[in-house]
Design a protein around this motif. Structure first.
Motif, PDB file in Angstrom:
ATOM      1  N   VAL A 152      13.792 -13.118  -8.194  1.00  0.00           N
ATOM      2  CA  VAL A 152      12.878 -12.228  -7.729  1.00  0.00           C
ATOM      3  C   VAL A 152      13.588 -10.927  -8.686  1.00  0.00           C
ATOM      4  O   VAL A 152      14.512 -10.779  -8.874  1.00  0.00           O
ATOM      5  CB  VAL A 152      13.205 -11.591  -6.292  1.00  0.00           C
ATOM      6  CG1 VAL A 152      12.617 -10.345  -5.930  1.00  0.00           C
ATOM      7  CG2 VAL A 152      12.692 -12.797  -5.367  1.00  0.00           C
ATOM      8  N   GLU A 153      12.680 -10.226  -9.385  1.00  0.00           N
ATOM      9  CA  GLU A 153      12.954  -9.424 -10.184  1.00  0.00           C
ATOM     10  C   GLU A 153      12.846  -7.609  -9.564  1.00  0.00           C
ATOM     11  O   GLU A 153      13.625  -6.847  -9.962  1.00  0.00           O
ATOM     12  CB  GLU A 153      12.155  -9.451 -11.475  1.00  0.00           C
ATOM     13  CG  GLU A 153      12.618 -10.654 -12.236  1.00  0.00           C
ATOM     14  CD  GLU A 153      12.097 -10.812 -13.624  1.00  0.00           C
ATOM     15  OE1 GLU A 153      11.075 -10.183 -13.813  1.00  0.00           O
ATOM     16  OE2 GLU A 153      12.535 -11.360 -14.467  1.00  0.00           O
ATOM     17  N   ALA A 154      11.873  -7.441  -8.845  1.00  0.00           N
ATOM     18  CA  ALA A 154      11.597  -6.226  -8.277  1.00  0.00           C
ATOM     19  C   ALA A 154      10.949  -6.322  -6.947  1.00  0.00           C
ATOM     20  O   ALA A 154       9.934  -7.383  -6.940  1.00  0.00           O
ATOM     21  CB  ALA A 154      10.953  -5.410  -9.265  1.00  0.00           C
ATOM     22  N   VAL A 155      10.967  -5.635  -6.020  1.00  0.00           N
ATOM     23  CA  VAL A 155      10.231  -5.496  -4.704  1.00  0.00           C
ATOM     24  C   VAL A 155      10.067  -4.155  -4.723  1.00  0.00           C
ATOM     25  O   VAL A 155      11.021  -3.368  -4.555  1.00  0.00           O
ATOM     26  CB  VAL A 155      10.621  -6.359  -3.533  1.00  0.00           C
ATOM     27  CG1 VAL A 155       9.992  -6.145  -2.352  1.00  0.00           C
ATOM     28  CG2 VAL A 155      11.079  -7.958  -4.020  1.00  0.00           C
ATOM     29  N   GLN A 156       8.966  -3.720  -4.560  1.00  0.00           N
ATOM     30  CA  GLN A 156       8.512  -2.457  -3.898  1.00  0.00           C
ATOM     31  C   GLN A 156       7.348  -2.009  -3.117  1.00  0.00           C
ATOM     32  O   GLN A 156       6.301  -3.000  -3.048  1.00  0.00           O
ATOM     33  CB  GLN A 156       8.527  -1.352  -5.300  1.00  0.00           C
ATOM     34  CG  GLN A 156       7.161  -1.578  -5.859  1.00  0.00           C
ATOM     35  CD  GLN A 156       7.183  -0.989  -7.285  1.00  0.00           C
ATOM     36  OE1 GLN A 156       8.491  -0.110  -7.888  1.00  0.00           O
ATOM     37  NE2 GLN A 156       6.121  -0.762  -7.886  1.00  0.00           N
ATOM     38  N   ARG A 157       7.579  -1.092  -2.071  1.00  0.00           N
ATOM     39  CA  ARG A 157       6.396  -0.968  -1.308  1.00  0.00           C
ATOM     40  C   ARG A 157       5.375  -0.412  -1.912  1.00  0.00           C
ATOM     41  O   ARG A 157       5.409   0.234  -2.916  1.00  0.00           O
ATOM     42  CB  ARG A 157       6.986   0.280  -0.353  1.00  0.00           C
ATOM     43  CG  ARG A 157       5.670   0.402   0.743  1.00  0.00           C
ATOM     44  CD  ARG A 157       6.214   1.585   2.006  1.00  0.00           C
ATOM     45  NE  ARG A 157       7.594   1.093   2.751  1.00  0.00           N
ATOM     46  CZ  ARG A 157       7.048   0.383   3.895  1.00  0.00           C
ATOM     47  NH1 ARG A 157       5.989   0.044   4.218  1.00  0.00           N
ATOM     48  NH2 ARG A 157       7.992  -0.114   4.609  1.00  0.00           N
ATOM     49  N   LEU A 158       4.041  -0.981  -1.742  1.00  0.00           N
ATOM     50  CA  LEU A 158       2.812  -0.183  -2.302  1.00  0.00           C
ATOM     51  C   LEU A 158       2.029   0.481  -1.100  1.00  0.00           C
ATOM     52  O   LEU A 158       1.817   0.246  -0.091  1.00  0.00           O
ATOM     53  CB  LEU A 158       1.893  -1.632  -2.490  1.00  0.00           C
ATOM     54  CG  LEU A 158       0.465  -1.112  -3.057  1.00  0.00           C
ATOM     55  CD1 LEU A 158       0.639  -0.705  -4.363  1.00  0.00           C
ATOM     56  CD2 LEU A 158      -0.233  -2.556  -2.954  1.00  0.00           C
ATOM     57  N   PRO A 159       1.820   1.939  -1.600  1.00  0.00           N
ATOM     58  CA  PRO A 159       0.993   2.892  -0.802  1.00  0.00           C
ATOM     59  C   PRO A 159      -0.032   2.424  -0.236  1.00  0.00           C
ATOM     60  O   PRO A 159      -1.018   2.041  -0.921  1.00  0.00           O
ATOM     61  CB  PRO A 159       1.006   3.819  -1.435  1.00  0.00           C
ATOM     62  CG  PRO A 159       1.972   4.034  -2.855  1.00  0.00           C
ATOM     63  CD  PRO A 159       2.095   2.417  -3.020  1.00  0.00           C
ATOM     64  N   VAL A 160      -0.140   2.064   1.180  1.00  0.00           N
ATOM     65  CA  VAL A 160      -1.243   1.720   1.731  1.00  0.00           C
ATOM     66  C   VAL A 160      -2.683   2.560   1.480  1.00  0.00           C
ATOM     67  O   VAL A 160      -3.478   2.187   1.256  1.00  0.00           O
ATOM     68  CB  VAL A 160      -1.218   1.639   3.255  1.00  0.00           C
ATOM     69  CG1 VAL A 160      -2.369   1.090   3.829  1.00  0.00           C
ATOM     70  CG2 VAL A 160      -0.038   0.470   3.598  1.00  0.00           C
ATOM     71  N   GLU A 161      -2.357   3.862   1.219  1.00  0.00           N
ATOM     72  CA  GLU A 161      -3.712   4.863   0.973  1.00  0.00           C
ATOM     73  C   GLU A 161      -4.110   4.460  -0.353  1.00  0.00           C
ATOM     74  O   GLU A 161      -5.317   4.779  -0.648  1.00  0.00           O
ATOM     75  CB  GLU A 161      -3.133   6.370   1.014  1.00  0.00           C
ATOM     76  CG  GLU A 161      -1.942   6.499   0.301  1.00  0.00           C
ATOM     77  CD  GLU A 161      -0.571   6.399   0.769  1.00  0.00           C
ATOM     78  OE1 GLU A 161       0.376   6.882   0.298  1.00  0.00           O
ATOM     79  OE2 GLU A 161      -0.392   5.672   1.791  1.00  0.00           O
ATOM     80  N   ASN A 162      -3.431   3.825  -1.122  1.00  0.00           N
ATOM     81  CA  ASN A 162      -4.073   3.293  -2.575  1.00  0.00           C
ATOM     82  C   ASN A 162      -4.919   2.073  -2.443  1.00  0.00           C
ATOM     83  O   ASN A 162      -5.696   1.848  -3.437  1.00  0.00           O
ATOM     84  CB  ASN A 162      -2.955   2.990  -3.444  1.00  0.00           C
ATOM     85  CG  ASN A 162      -2.242   4.117  -3.863  1.00  0.00           C
ATOM     86  OD1 ASN A 162      -2.517   5.296  -3.416  1.00  0.00           O
ATOM     87  ND2 ASN A 162      -0.900   3.875  -4.698  1.00  0.00           N
ATOM     88  N   LEU A 163      -5.106   1.625  -1.371  1.00  0.00           N
ATOM     89  CA  LEU A 163      -5.857   0.393  -0.963  1.00  0.00           C
ATOM     90  C   LEU A 163      -7.456   0.548  -0.238  1.00  0.00           C
ATOM     91  O   LEU A 163      -7.312   1.323   0.586  1.00  0.00           O
ATOM     92  CB  LEU A 163      -4.996  -0.802  -0.149  1.00  0.00           C
ATOM     93  CG  LEU A 163      -3.945  -1.238  -0.532  1.00  0.00           C
ATOM     94  CD1 LEU A 163      -3.001  -1.821   0.501  1.00  0.00           C
ATOM     95  CD2 LEU A 163      -3.715  -1.801  -1.866  1.00  0.00           C
ATOM     96  N   ALA A 164      -8.246  -0.255  -0.799  1.00  0.00           N
ATOM     97  CA  ALA A 164      -9.596  -0.149  -0.208  1.00  0.00           C
ATOM     98  C   ALA A 164      -9.366  -0.838   1.405  1.00  0.00           C
ATOM     99  O   ALA A 164     -10.058  -0.406   2.534  1.00  0.00           O
ATOM    100  CB  ALA A 164     -10.333  -1.153  -0.903  1.00  0.00           C
ATOM    101  N   LEU A 165      -8.586  -1.653   1.694  1.00  0.00           N
ATOM    102  CA  LEU A 165      -7.987  -2.289   2.865  1.00  0.00           C
ATOM    103  C   LEU A 165      -7.294  -1.443   3.481  1.00  0.00           C
ATOM    104  O   LEU A 165      -6.650  -1.810   4.632  1.00  0.00           O
ATOM    105  CB  LEU A 165      -7.497  -3.399   2.591  1.00  0.00           C
ATOM    106  CG  LEU A 165      -8.230  -4.829   2.155  1.00  0.00           C
ATOM    107  CD1 LEU A 165      -7.529  -5.969   2.067  1.00  0.00           C
ATOM    108  CD2 LEU A 165      -9.126  -5.037   3.399  1.00  0.00           C
TER     109      LEU A 165
END
Length: 186
Positions: free
Chosen positions: A82-95
């Motif tokens: 694993v090189e990197a893990v980061q939270r993806l902002p939910v508000e950026n998603l169509a879902l």
């Protein structure tokens, strides 16, 4: 397949934007019902959208790592990093209305393709979208071999340019649910 703003997935239950040159692998070989798999016309790159059972026993970043290691185990990876893990902002998603949390992971795995002895380094980028109300983990994966292993054709000789992280981001952020019945009775 030309790029489309609304490419149907899972019989129209979902849709997403796919990059130029995406070939539906189910036209070439059997693909499990819980997966949509696309490959690049000229490179070793692939995109996979998987509907998986919610792994409620792992939370947050650990859930992203769990799925990455699980994919490595299924593929018989000889090394998983694993090189990197980061939270993806939910508000950026169509879902965003049904996704409780999202994570992006980048890493490498050493994997031998079917019927081959030599393992090659593969870079994977995964997006994990957690949909607990549907008991589902949605896993999107972008696979590509390391540049030195790619076809002897240089990128300048390809009629379709290799896919980029921007193409993967577009797939992840555009993924839209149209029919929740795909998850069964709720």
């Amino acid at each position: 397949m030309e790029p489309t703003r609304d490419h149907p997935l899972f019989g129209g239950a979902f849709s997403a934007m796919l990059p130029l040159g995406a070939i539906d692998v189910s036209d070439l070989r059997p693909v499990p019902d819980n997966q949509e798999v696309f490959c690049h016309r000229e490179t070793d790159q692939s995109l996979i959208v998987e509907l998986l059972e919610l792994q409620a026993h792992v939370q947050g970043e650990a859930a992203a790592r769990y799925h990455f290691e699980d994919v490595g185990g299924v593929q018989g990876a000889r090394a998983v990093q694993v090189e990197a893990v980061q939270r993806l902002p939910v508000e950026n998603l169509a879902l965003r209305n049904c996704c409780q949390e999202a994570w992006v992971l980048s890493g490498k795995q050493q994997v031998a393709k079917e019927n081959q002895q030599i393992a090659k380094d593969v870079t994977l980028h995964q997006a994990l979208l957690r949909l607990p109300q549907y008991q589902t983990d949605l896993l999107l994966t972008f696979n590509h071999s390391c540049p030195e292993i790619r076809s002897s054709l240089g990128p300048e000789n390809l009629s379709s340019p290799p896919w980029s992280l921007d193409d993967f981001e577009q797939l992840v952020t555009s993924l839209t649910l149209h029919d929740p019945n795909i998850f069964g009775p709720q």
